[in-house]
Write a protein that holds these residues in place. Structure first.
Motif, PDB file in Angstrom:
ATOM      1  N   ALA A  95       0.934  -1.236   0.168  1.00 23.03           N
ATOM      2  CA  ALA A  95       0.003  -0.006   0.123  1.00 23.03           C
ATOM      3  C   ALA A  95       0.963   1.178  -0.058  1.00 23.03           C
ATOM      4  O   ALA A  95       0.422   2.327   0.162  1.00 23.03           O
ATOM      5  CB  ALA A  95      -0.810  -0.139   1.256  1.00 23.03           C
ATOM      6  N   GLY A  96       2.291   1.146   0.035  1.00 24.27           N
ATOM      7  CA  GLY A  96       3.136   2.195  -0.140  1.00 24.27           C
ATOM      8  C   GLY A  96       3.453   2.874   1.436  1.00 24.27           C
ATOM      9  O   GLY A  96       3.926   4.068   1.177  1.00 24.27           O
ATOM     10  N   VAL A  97       3.126   2.198   2.408  1.00 21.25           N
ATOM     11  CA  VAL A  97       3.352   2.681   3.804  1.00 21.25           C
ATOM     12  C   VAL A  97       4.603   2.273   4.360  1.00 21.25           C
ATOM     13  O   VAL A  97       5.049   1.191   4.062  1.00 21.25           O
ATOM     14  CB  VAL A  97       2.371   2.193   4.617  1.00 21.25           C
ATOM     15  CG1 VAL A  97       2.482   2.604   5.999  1.00 21.25           C
ATOM     16  CG2 VAL A  97       1.015   2.749   4.133  1.00 21.25           C
ATOM     17  N   ALA A  98       5.412   3.006   4.711  1.00 23.36           N
ATOM     18  CA  ALA A  98       6.886   2.501   5.415  1.00 23.36           C
ATOM     19  C   ALA A  98       6.583   2.698   6.607  1.00 23.36           C
ATOM     20  O   ALA A  98       7.542   1.779   7.362  1.00 23.36           O
ATOM     21  CB  ALA A  98       7.644   3.590   5.011  1.00 23.36           C
ATOM     22  N   ASP A  99       5.767   3.330   7.524  1.00 22.86           N
ATOM     23  CA  ASP A  99       5.906   3.653   8.756  1.00 22.86           C
ATOM     24  C   ASP A  99       4.598   3.044   9.446  1.00 22.86           C
ATOM     25  O   ASP A  99       3.423   3.535   9.345  1.00 22.86           O
ATOM     26  CB  ASP A  99       6.174   4.955   9.351  1.00 22.86           C
ATOM     27  CG  ASP A  99       6.220   5.263  10.935  1.00 22.86           C
ATOM     28  OD1 ASP A  99       6.080   4.059  11.582  1.00 22.86           O
ATOM     29  OD2 ASP A  99       6.391   6.263  11.293  1.00 22.86           O
ATOM     30  N   MET A 100       4.718   1.804  10.064  1.00 24.32           N
ATOM     31  CA  MET A 100       3.599   1.116  10.495  1.00 24.32           C
ATOM     32  C   MET A 100       2.636   1.807  11.434  1.00 24.32           C
ATOM     33  O   MET A 100       1.761   1.626  11.812  1.00 24.32           O
ATOM     34  CB  MET A 100       3.794  -0.171  11.124  1.00 24.32           C
ATOM     35  CG  MET A 100       4.491  -1.181  10.387  1.00 24.32           C
ATOM     36  SD  MET A 100       3.393  -1.754   9.019  1.00 24.32           S
ATOM     37  CE  MET A 100       2.506  -2.926   9.895  1.00 24.32           C
ATOM     38  N   ALA A 101       3.421   2.700  12.485  1.00 27.01           N
ATOM     39  CA  ALA A 101       2.689   3.639  13.248  1.00 27.01           C
ATOM     40  C   ALA A 101       1.983   4.476  12.737  1.00 27.01           C
ATOM     41  O   ALA A 101       0.873   5.190  13.292  1.00 27.01           O
ATOM     42  CB  ALA A 101       3.803   4.424  14.059  1.00 27.01           C
ATOM     43  N   THR A 102       1.979   4.816  11.259  1.00 27.71           N
ATOM     44  CA  THR A 102       0.924   5.901  10.711  1.00 27.71           C
ATOM     45  C   THR A 102      -0.325   5.146  10.131  1.00 27.71           C
ATOM     46  O   THR A 102      -1.038   5.815   9.669  1.00 27.71           O
ATOM     47  CB  THR A 102       1.526   6.424   9.513  1.00 27.71           C
ATOM     48  OG1 THR A 102       2.009   5.395   8.369  1.00 27.71           O
ATOM     49  CG2 THR A 102       2.980   7.107   9.742  1.00 27.71           C
ATOM     50  N   ILE A 103      -0.620   3.699  10.177  1.00 29.41           N
ATOM     51  CA  ILE A 103      -1.589   3.083   9.984  1.00 29.41           C
ATOM     52  C   ILE A 103      -2.824   2.864  10.995  1.00 29.41           C
ATOM     53  O   ILE A 103      -2.239   2.660  12.084  1.00 29.41           O
ATOM     54  CB  ILE A 103      -1.232   1.594   9.572  1.00 29.41           C
ATOM     55  CG1 ILE A 103      -0.115   1.675   8.114  1.00 29.41           C
ATOM     56  CG2 ILE A 103      -2.571   0.870   9.170  1.00 29.41           C
ATOM     57  CD1 ILE A 103       0.401   0.345   8.025  1.00 29.41           C
ATOM     58  N   ASP A 104      -3.800   3.425  10.591  1.00 31.51           N
ATOM     59  CA  ASP A 104      -5.011   3.205  11.644  1.00 31.51           C
ATOM     60  C   ASP A 104      -5.385   1.747  11.793  1.00 31.51           C
ATOM     61  O   ASP A 104      -5.751   1.294  12.767  1.00 31.51           O
ATOM     62  CB  ASP A 104      -6.072   4.106  11.155  1.00 31.51           C
ATOM     63  CG  ASP A 104      -5.939   5.366  11.338  1.00 31.51           C
ATOM     64  OD1 ASP A 104      -5.089   5.845  12.101  1.00 31.51           O
ATOM     65  OD2 ASP A 104      -6.818   6.451  10.660  1.00 31.51           O
ATOM     66  N   ALA A 105      -5.346   0.973  10.635  1.00 28.60           N
ATOM     67  CA  ALA A 105      -5.765  -0.282  10.441  1.00 28.60           C
ATOM     68  C   ALA A 105      -5.442  -1.264   9.480  1.00 28.60           C
ATOM     69  O   ALA A 105      -5.350  -0.541   8.344  1.00 28.60           O
ATOM     70  CB  ALA A 105      -7.332  -0.315  10.822  1.00 28.60           C
ATOM     71  N   ILE A 106      -5.179  -2.401   9.610  1.00 25.68           N
ATOM     72  CA  ILE A 106      -5.037  -3.433   8.592  1.00 25.68           C
ATOM     73  C   ILE A 106      -6.145  -4.406   8.769  1.00 25.68           C
ATOM     74  O   ILE A 106      -6.059  -4.898   9.803  1.00 25.68           O
ATOM     75  CB  ILE A 106      -3.579  -3.794   8.455  1.00 25.68           C
ATOM     76  CG1 ILE A 106      -2.765  -2.740   7.816  1.00 25.68           C
ATOM     77  CG2 ILE A 106      -3.797  -5.015   7.158  1.00 25.68           C
ATOM     78  CD1 ILE A 106      -1.207  -3.252   7.595  1.00 25.68           C
ATOM     79  N   VAL A 107      -6.843  -4.653   7.615  1.00 25.96           N
ATOM     80  CA  VAL A 107      -8.149  -5.823   7.779  1.00 25.96           C
ATOM     81  C   VAL A 107      -7.836  -6.848   6.921  1.00 25.96           C
ATOM     82  O   VAL A 107      -7.514  -6.528   5.668  1.00 25.96           O
ATOM     83  CB  VAL A 107      -9.418  -4.910   7.675  1.00 25.96           C
ATOM     84  CG1 VAL A 107     -10.656  -5.933   7.487  1.00 25.96           C
ATOM     85  CG2 VAL A 107      -9.649  -3.665   8.493  1.00 25.96           C
ATOM     86  N   LEU A 108      -8.038  -7.934   7.512  1.00 27.79           N
ATOM     87  CA  LEU A 108      -8.311  -9.121   6.631  1.00 27.79           C
ATOM     88  C   LEU A 108      -9.610  -9.119   6.076  1.00 27.79           C
ATOM     89  O   LEU A 108     -10.610  -9.307   7.070  1.00 27.79           O
ATOM     90  CB  LEU A 108      -7.817 -10.428   7.053  1.00 27.79           C
ATOM     91  CG  LEU A 108      -7.803 -11.644   6.342  1.00 27.79           C
ATOM     92  CD1 LEU A 108      -6.860 -11.922   5.286  1.00 27.79           C
ATOM     93  CD2 LEU A 108      -7.600 -12.777   7.313  1.00 27.79           C
TER      94      LEU A 108
END
Length: 85
Positions: free
Chosen positions: A40-53
């Motif tokens: 998804a082009g995200v480098a910093d996991m701390a900037t993610i609100d959620a990841i959903v399966l």
């Protein structure tokens, strides 16, 4: 594609933190979640609100902050909207 697909989307990461019971239930590794973030082009996991399966075995990566009642996460197992005040 995931071998075990449920009838309800599953929250795997919330506010940059892994939800270990959900990972175990879904048979997903932390590395697979990180790979979804990279895709998804995200480098910093701390900037993610959620990841959903998702029910089809795909991952959704949610980054934007919004009002909980307007969240696309409503209906996802493990998500509970909270109001800030």
């Amino acid at each position: 594609m995931r071998m075990l697909v449920t009838g309800q989307p599953e929250l795997l990461l919330n506010n940059g933190r892994f939800i270990m019971p959900a990972l175990r239930r879904s048979r997903v590794t932390e590395n697979e979640v990180r790979a979804a973030a990279r895709a998804a082009g995200v480098a910093d996991m701390a900037t993610i609100d959620a990841i959903v399966l998702e029910t089809d075995g795909s991952f959704s990566v949610i980054q934007s902050k919004s009002k909980p009642e307007n969240s696309s996460l409503v209906g996802v197992k493990g998500f509970s909207p909270t109001k800030s005040g």
